[in-house]
Design an enzyme around this catalytic site. Structure first.
Site, PDB file in Angstrom:
ATOM      1  N   HIS A  83     -83.764 -10.620 -41.817  1.00 23.37           N
ATOM      2  CA  HIS A  83     -84.712 -11.105 -40.800  1.00 23.37           C
ATOM      3  C   HIS A  83     -85.306 -12.435 -41.283  1.00 23.37           C
ATOM      4  O   HIS A  83     -85.529 -12.624 -42.482  1.00 23.37           O
ATOM      5  CB  HIS A  83     -85.820 -10.066 -40.576  1.00 23.37           C
ATOM      6  CG  HIS A  83     -86.661 -10.385 -39.378  1.00 23.37           C
ATOM      7  ND1 HIS A  83     -87.690 -11.297 -39.418  1.00 23.37           N
ATOM      8  CD2 HIS A  83     -86.606  -9.946 -38.096  1.00 23.37           C
ATOM      9  CE1 HIS A  83     -88.231 -11.394 -38.218  1.00 23.37           C
ATOM     10  NE2 HIS A  83     -87.589 -10.578 -37.390  1.00 23.37           N
ATOM     11  N   GLY A 107     -92.012 -14.414 -32.134  1.00 24.54           N
ATOM     12  CA  GLY A 107     -93.463 -14.274 -32.132  1.00 24.54           C
ATOM     13  C   GLY A 107     -94.193 -15.490 -31.581  1.00 24.54           C
ATOM     14  O   GLY A 107     -95.402 -15.623 -31.709  1.00 24.54           O
ATOM     15  N   ASN A 127     -88.636  -4.006 -33.716  1.00 21.53           N
ATOM     16  CA  ASN A 127     -88.920  -4.308 -35.128  1.00 21.53           C
ATOM     17  C   ASN A 127     -90.437  -4.324 -35.274  1.00 21.53           C
ATOM     18  O   ASN A 127     -91.088  -5.253 -34.817  1.00 21.53           O
ATOM     19  CB  ASN A 127     -88.314  -5.678 -35.492  1.00 21.53           C
ATOM     20  CG  ASN A 127     -88.708  -6.091 -36.893  1.00 21.53           C
ATOM     21  OD1 ASN A 127     -89.075  -5.262 -37.725  1.00 21.53           O
ATOM     22  ND2 ASN A 127     -88.617  -7.389 -37.172  1.00 21.53           N
ATOM     23  N   LYS A 138     -92.187  -4.530 -37.994  1.00 15.75           N
ATOM     24  CA  LYS A 138     -92.698  -5.370 -39.091  1.00 15.75           C
ATOM     25  C   LYS A 138     -93.750  -4.589 -39.898  1.00 15.75           C
ATOM     26  O   LYS A 138     -93.600  -3.386 -40.088  1.00 15.75           O
ATOM     27  CB  LYS A 138     -93.247  -6.690 -38.549  1.00 15.75           C
ATOM     28  CG  LYS A 138     -92.316  -7.329 -37.517  1.00 15.75           C
ATOM     29  CD  LYS A 138     -92.688  -8.716 -37.148  1.00 15.75           C
ATOM     30  CE  LYS A 138     -91.809  -9.195 -35.996  1.00 15.75           C
ATOM     31  NZ  LYS A 138     -91.801 -10.622 -35.823  1.00 15.75           N
ATOM     32  N   GLU A 182     -88.188 -13.575 -41.275  1.00 15.57           N
ATOM     33  CA  GLU A 182     -89.434 -13.479 -42.059  1.00 15.57           C
ATOM     34  C   GLU A 182     -89.124 -13.143 -43.515  1.00 15.57           C
ATOM     35  O   GLU A 182     -89.829 -13.584 -44.423  1.00 15.57           O
ATOM     36  CB  GLU A 182     -90.370 -12.438 -41.423  1.00 15.57           C
ATOM     37  CG  GLU A 182     -90.982 -12.974 -40.130  1.00 15.57           C
ATOM     38  CD  GLU A 182     -91.312 -11.916 -39.101  1.00 15.57           C
ATOM     39  OE1 GLU A 182     -91.378 -10.726 -39.438  1.00 15.57           O
ATOM     40  OE2 GLU A 182     -91.501 -12.300 -37.934  1.00 15.57           O
ATOM     41  N   GLU A 192     -81.398 -14.480 -33.667  1.00 12.40           N
ATOM     42  CA  GLU A 192     -82.839 -14.677 -33.501  1.00 12.40           C
ATOM     43  C   GLU A 192     -83.221 -16.112 -33.862  1.00 12.40           C
ATOM     44  O   GLU A 192     -83.408 -16.427 -35.049  1.00 12.40           O
ATOM     45  CB  GLU A 192     -83.598 -13.712 -34.418  1.00 12.40           C
ATOM     46  CG  GLU A 192     -83.364 -12.266 -34.100  1.00 12.40           C
ATOM     47  CD  GLU A 192     -84.608 -11.441 -34.416  1.00 12.40           C
ATOM     48  OE1 GLU A 192     -85.062 -10.735 -33.509  1.00 12.40           O
ATOM     49  OE2 GLU A 192     -85.126 -11.520 -35.535  1.00 12.40           O
ATOM     50  N   SER A 250     -89.186 -13.159 -28.748  1.00 16.64           N
ATOM     51  CA  SER A 250     -90.136 -13.071 -27.636  1.00 16.64           C
ATOM     52  C   SER A 250     -89.549 -12.425 -26.376  1.00 16.64           C
ATOM     53  O   SER A 250     -89.852 -12.829 -25.253  1.00 16.64           O
ATOM     54  CB  SER A 250     -90.715 -14.456 -27.313  1.00 16.64           C
ATOM     55  OG  SER A 250     -91.440 -14.948 -28.424  1.00 16.64           O
TER      56      SER A 250
END
Ligand code: PEP
Length: 247
Positions: free
Chosen positions: A91, A169, A9, A11, A93, A163, A209
């Site tokens: 996702h 991250g 991904n 981003k 985010e 996730e 991660s």
């Protein structure tokens, strides 16, 4: 039985030129051991797709309506026009910064599936929820909501990405044991909704991660069929190291 699926991904990273250079370098090196892919920013999709022979190319989001007054949005039809068949949905985010909700994830999942594309639907708990010990409840509810009113015949091609938000991250990965337990619980939830036969076909990824050196052991877990990978998917050598790690 379930072929592993590893998707990067990207981003909001990589220009079109950078995306094409990456795909030229990495595409010939991916193996048959898994379905390998990258999700790119919208602008890079068309050229990435044209360049890729082995990698699947995914969008990072899509709108749930066919067309209309939705400034800044992209429809499924627009993705199909350039040959895109995969879309990441929900996702964290997007949930955190762009108002994505369980309801919009559900509407997008139905839109994507009804047009013949394949969604990678993300679920996962926040750090507060993890620390409060309510991961199971949160993830079951997200899974239930995402696949509400989805037809069982479409479910088999769905990919679900677990996730944990606290691992994205941050450099903190869930242990393989935690990841396995939650992925097994997601599969159980799918089984409750669609039956065991469907649940056995759904591919479930872990994301958060993931590093190349940890991929093989992660995928040895019985209910983990792949990975959604952010940071480690951005550099060519790190992506190729994932391919090599899997063998
Ligand atoms: C992600 O963005 O989905 C992700 C898992 O990122 P990272 O691998 O960098 O934690």
């Amino acid at each position: 039985m379930r072929k592993p699926i590893i998707v990067g991904n990207w981003k909001m990273n990589k220009t079109i030129a950078e995306a094409v250079a990456f795909i030229r370098a990495v595409d010939p090196k991916v193996s048959e051991s898994a379905t390998w892919g990258v999700a790119t920013p919208y602008l890079a999709l068309e050229k990435s797709k044209a360049e890729a022979k082995n990698l699947i190319i995914a969008a990072e989001n899509v709108h749930f309506k066919d067309s209309g007054a939705y400034t800044g949005e992209v429809s499924v039809e627009m993705l199909k026009e350039i040959g895109i068949e995969w879309v990441i949905l929900g996702h964290s985010e997007r949930r955190q910064y762009f108002g994505e909700t369980d309801e919009t994830v559900n509407a997008k999942t139905i839109q994507v599936l009804s047009h013949g594309l394949t969604p990678i639907v993300c679920v996962g708990e926040t750090l507060d929820q993890f620390e409060a010990g309510i991961t199971e409840n949160v993830v079951r509810e997200q899974t239930k909501a995402a696949f509400k009113d989805v037809h069982a015949s479409c479910m088999e091609r769905v990919v679900i990405a677990y996730e944990p938000v606290w691992a994205i991250g941050t450099g903190k990965t869930a242990t393989n044991e935690i990841a396995q337990n939650v992925c097994a619980m997601i599969r159980d939830q799918v089984s409750q909704m669609f039956g065991q036969e469907v649940a056995d076909k759904v591919r479930i990824q872990y994301g958060g991660s993931v590093k190349p050196e940890g991929l093989k052991a992660l995928l040895e877990q019985p209910d983990i069929d792949g990975a959604l990978v952010g940071g480690a998917s951005l550099k060519e050598d790190s992506y190729v190291a994932m391919v090599e790690n899997l063998g």
